[in-house]
Design a protein around this motif. Structure first.
Motif, PDB file in Angstrom:
ATOM      1  N   SER A  31       0.815  -1.203   0.000  1.00  0.00           N
ATOM      2  CA  SER A  31       0.000   0.000   0.000  1.00  0.00           C
ATOM      3  C   SER A  31       0.856   1.265   0.000  1.00  0.00           C
ATOM      4  CB  SER A  31      -0.981   0.000   1.175  1.00  0.00           C
ATOM      5  OG  SER A  31      -0.276  -0.101   2.383  1.00  0.00           O
ATOM      6  N   ASN A  41      -8.640   4.439  -3.273  1.00  0.00           N
ATOM      7  CA  ASN A  41      -8.982   3.087  -2.844  1.00  0.00           C
ATOM      8  C   ASN A  41     -10.499   2.920  -2.771  1.00  0.00           C
ATOM      9  OD1 ASN A  41      -6.355   2.326  -2.614  1.00  0.00           O
ATOM     10  ND2 ASN A  41      -6.279   2.459  -0.371  1.00  0.00           N
ATOM     11  N   ILE A  87      -9.914  -2.719  -3.635  1.00  0.00           N
ATOM     12  CA  ILE A  87      -9.528  -3.614  -2.548  1.00  0.00           C
ATOM     13  C   ILE A  87     -10.655  -4.644  -2.440  1.00  0.00           C
ATOM     14  CG2 ILE A  87      -8.780  -3.748  -0.146  1.00  0.00           C
ATOM     15  CD1 ILE A  87      -7.236  -1.553  -1.365  1.00  0.00           C
ATOM     16  N   LEU A 105     -11.511  -2.542   5.746  1.00  0.00           N
ATOM     17  CA  LEU A 105     -11.252  -1.737   4.551  1.00  0.00           C
ATOM     18  C   LEU A 105     -11.249  -0.251   4.888  1.00  0.00           C
ATOM     19  CD1 LEU A 105     -13.210  -3.519   1.677  1.00  0.00           C
ATOM     20  CD2 LEU A 105     -10.932  -3.927   2.537  1.00  0.00           C
ATOM     21  N   ASN A 109      -7.352   0.292   4.843  1.00  0.00           N
ATOM     22  CA  ASN A 109      -7.129   0.692   3.456  1.00  0.00           C
ATOM     23  C   ASN A 109      -7.637   2.095   3.139  1.00  0.00           C
ATOM     24  OD1 ASN A 109      -7.938  -2.493   3.457  1.00  0.00           O
ATOM     25  ND2 ASN A 109      -6.154  -2.070   2.194  1.00  0.00           N
TER      26      ASN A 109
END
Lengths: 407, 323
Positions: A31, A41, A87, A105, A109
């Motif tokens: 990442s 993302n 993702i 997530l 992320n």
């Protein structure tokens, strides 16, 4: 986490721990490498294992197609050509897991938005997390509850289950009338899931409104292995049309048993298992002329959906199509907001009308969310199996062929 | 004395750990579920480990607890804290109802009967739409955060509640194990006929453990509902993700020991999450396949559970301390 592991470890196990540490750290390295290009993302949560895996994979394929196309065309222009970074995560078939995945997530992320998760129960569980964290969630799950709870961060791209159920009945009556047949007695069979019960309720209400006698109204458990009792009951009921609402395996079993027993009354499926290639593959000639309601169909915009067939080798099933539209709309909202911040994107999505791109593939030719987050332009269509393809046969203004009605 | 220091140290570490994680983050959610599943496996351990009755139907009590407190808050606005005890009461009654006819069954027969009971509860929750909302499930309403209403903006308080629950059920487990009842249970486990002969009312003792386990499992159902916020019949009455999983956690950790379920949960829940994190973006279903392979490997490596690893480590430490 990986750091503490390697510090605590003894000398003799150094290599093992180093391996573990690098494994644990690998998502972070990946990442951070991507961060230099400042991609956006976007979380994709789908059932990639369990009973609904095929639908999850179809959905993911549709999303990947659009993401790759946008990235190849120079990314998101308003953000200096930022690439879309999907993702993808497995929701399994447990709502709690889907919620945990959404949490991951969002925090690990830092996703701008989430797409998912086909099955209504998974979507509802995810929405409980996204609503508390103010992350937009775009979905093609049908359940009425999704936009019926007053949530501010949820966007339902298709008509609700109750509307689908109503259309399933109303369209059928119209098609029968157009071919000179009359229906006054029907049978409903549905699996006892959120989707099955909600759609059956829509069917029931529409039948009552149209003064139609429901001769059979039976729920059965998902994954039923012997449908003979159901089919016997259907035969005895004297219904002139049957409305089965189910996922794939049950739909194959129901239609096969019906046709083998020479029950030839029209069957009008409730989307899900009735509008995917496996239905035709599993039933062969028995699939011919089976009707099904669907929130969208690929033959309405072949110029777009043929790209899917070219890449994945099968026609663009409706969940793939709607997820493609969802991602397109999301990217349009990011362009409009000129920001990848979740709250800016939500603001851009709410109450706005989106045209062009993949939205042309939807009925209504555009996407517009009302204050609850429901796409008000989406109208269900009736599709019919003809020679291994699904042809849209109703409503008349969008139909690509005339329905075959044999009663 | 040393033992108590060790236990207090572990509790202290567990109490500090949630503070190190982001209060709205992912790992605190994983930690909360890990603690909850450890507590659930410990409750299962009361009947599965002490009474040696392998129940595969604990989801029934769990779901009753989740549904009772959530329905009470939805329909009457009653705080889940009170709903938790109402659920516990109903869970106890359900345990009694199921235990009376099945307690005479042994081994596989008992396991299958309890498995069926969990499934029956799932079907009831699916069909009784007016009460349970049917297959669509229930959402716990979001009320203004307060301790009395059992509503928090962050997951941190939930993590502590789960930790306290785990400590309480572990103390109950250990207390039963050391009590006269624990000795009776052990006698029944070794040889039921001999236990009867020396005057133990085996049915009564088994019933008592079943009811205690049912009450506690239902109360944990409320905690789960408050964290997960949404659940449907398939979630809380699930054979695979509740009944079998809690049994698996206890068995993997070490049946019949207080530490076993905790070790099992500390392994299973985070590893399952990690596999999903690392592999689920690849081939569909790969993460669950890898998780399955890891489970098989672990069971082959330690058939009697992690507790054996723990014991040998303890032995090594005390040897070192002596030398």
């Amino acid at each position: 986490m990986s750091k503490t592991t390697s510090h605590r470890g003894g000398l003799s196990r150094r290599s093992l721990l180093a391996g573990t540490a690098s494994l644990l750290a690998s998502p972070m390295i990946v990442s951070s490498a991507r961060a230099q290009a400042k991609p956006v993302n976007i979380g994709v949560i789908m059932p990639l294992s369990g009973a609904n895996a095929q639908f999850g994979i179809n959905s993911r394929n549709g999303i990947e197609l659009v993401a790759d196309e946008i990235n190849a065309a120079g990314g998101i222009k308003a953000l200096g050509g930022a690439k879309i970074n999907l993702i993808v995560a497995d929701a399994t078939s447990t709502p709690t897991t889907a919620g945990t995945v959404a949490q991951r997530l969002i925090t690990q992320n830092e996703v701008t938005a989430i797409l998912g998760a086909f099955a209504s129960s998974l979507t509802i569980a995810i929405s409980e997390v996204t609503e508390r964290r103010d992350i937009p969630l775009l979905t093609m799950s049908f359940a009425d509850q999704i936009t019926g709870r007053g949530f501010k961060n949820i966007f339902q791209i298709v008509a609700k289950a109750s509307a689908l159920g109503k259309a399933q009945l109303d369209y059928t009556l119209a098609i029968a009338r157009a071919s000179g047949a009359k229906i006054d007695k029907i049978a409903i069979m549905y699996e006892d899931t959120a989707y099955g019960t909600a759609q059956a309720a829509g069917l029931r209400a529409a039948a009552k409104a149209a003064n139609i006698d429901i001769a059979m109204d039976d729920a059965y458990p998902l994954g039923i292995t012997d449908t003979t009792p159901l089919i016997n009951k259907l035969r005895a009921s004297g219904a002139q049309a049957v409305f089965p609402v189910s996922y794939l395996n049950d739909s194959l079993l129901l239609i096969r048993t019906m046709r083998q027993q020479r029950i030839t009354i029209p069957a009008i499926g409730g989307a899900a298992g009735y509008v995917i290639p496996d239905f035709e593959k599993g039933l062969g000639e028995f699939a011919e002329n089976v009707l099904s309601i669907a929130p969208a169909n690929y033959d309405l915009a072949p110029d777009l959906t043929e790209r899917f067939r070219k890449r994945f080798g099968y026609f663009m099933v409706h969940e793939a199509l709607e997820h493609a539209v969802a991602l397109d709309v999301l990217v349009q909202a990011i362009e409009k907001a000129k920001s990848a911040k979740a709250e800016d994107v939500t603001m851009a999505l709410r109450g706005a009308k989106f045209t062009g791109g993949w939205t042309k593939a939807m009925t209504g030719g555009a996407v517009e969310f009302d204050s609850t987050g429901l796409n008000t332009l989406s109208v269900p269509v009736m599709a019919q199996w003809r020679n291994k393809e699904l042809v849209t046969v109703w409503p008349k203004d969008v139909a690509k062929g005339t329905a075959v009605w044999k009663s | 004395m040393k033992r108590w220091i060790a236990i207090l140290a572990v509790i202290a570490i567990a109490a500090v750990l949630p503070l190190l994680l982001s209060p709205t983050g992912y790992w605190i959610r994983v930690l909360t579920f890990t603690l909850l599943f450890a507590a659930m496996a410990q409750v299962w351990n009361i009947i599965g480990g002490l009474a040696n009755q392998t129940s595969l139907g604990h989801a029934a009590f769990f779901g009753i607890g989740a549904y009772t407190s959530t329905i009470l808050v939805l329909k009457f606005g009653i705080s889940p804290w009170i709903g938790m005890f109402a659920g516990g009461f109903l869970g106890g009654i359900a345990a009694l109802i199921i235990a009376v006819p099945t307690m005479r069954l042994q081994g596989h027969y008992f396991a299958l009967a309890t498995l069926a009971f969990g499934e029956v509860m799932r079907v009831i929750a699916n069909v009784w739409t007016s009460l349970t909302g049917g297959p669509v499930g229930l959402s716990v309403p979001f009320v203004p955060p307060s301790i009395a209403a059992y509503s928090f903006k962050q997951l941190l308080p939930h993590a502590y509640i789960a930790l306290i629950a785990l400590i309480i059920v572990t103390v109950i487990f250990e207390a039963i194990r050391r009590s006269a009842m624990g000795y009776r249970l052990r006698a029944i486990k070794e040889n039921p006929a001999a236990a009867e002969v020396i005057g133990i009312d085996t049915t009564k003792v088994k019933l008592q453990t079943a009811v205690i386990s049912g009450v506690l499992m239902a109360m944990l159902g409320t905690l789960y509902a408050q964290v997960a916020v949404f659940f449907d019949p398939d979630t809380v009455f699930s054979a695979a993700s509740i009944s079998i999983r809690v049994a698996l956690i206890a068995i993997l950790g070490g049946v019949g020991t207080a530490i076993g379920p905790i070790l099992g949960a500390l392994f299973i829940i985070p590893v399952e999450e990690l596999m999903n994190d690392l592999f689920s973006s690849g081939a569909a279903g790969l993460s669950q396949l890898i998780f399955g392979v890891i489970l098989i490997a672990v069971i082959l490596w330690r058939p009697r559970g992690f507790i054996t690893v723990f014991d040998s480590l303890m032995a090594r430490f005390s040897n070192k301390a002596r030398s």
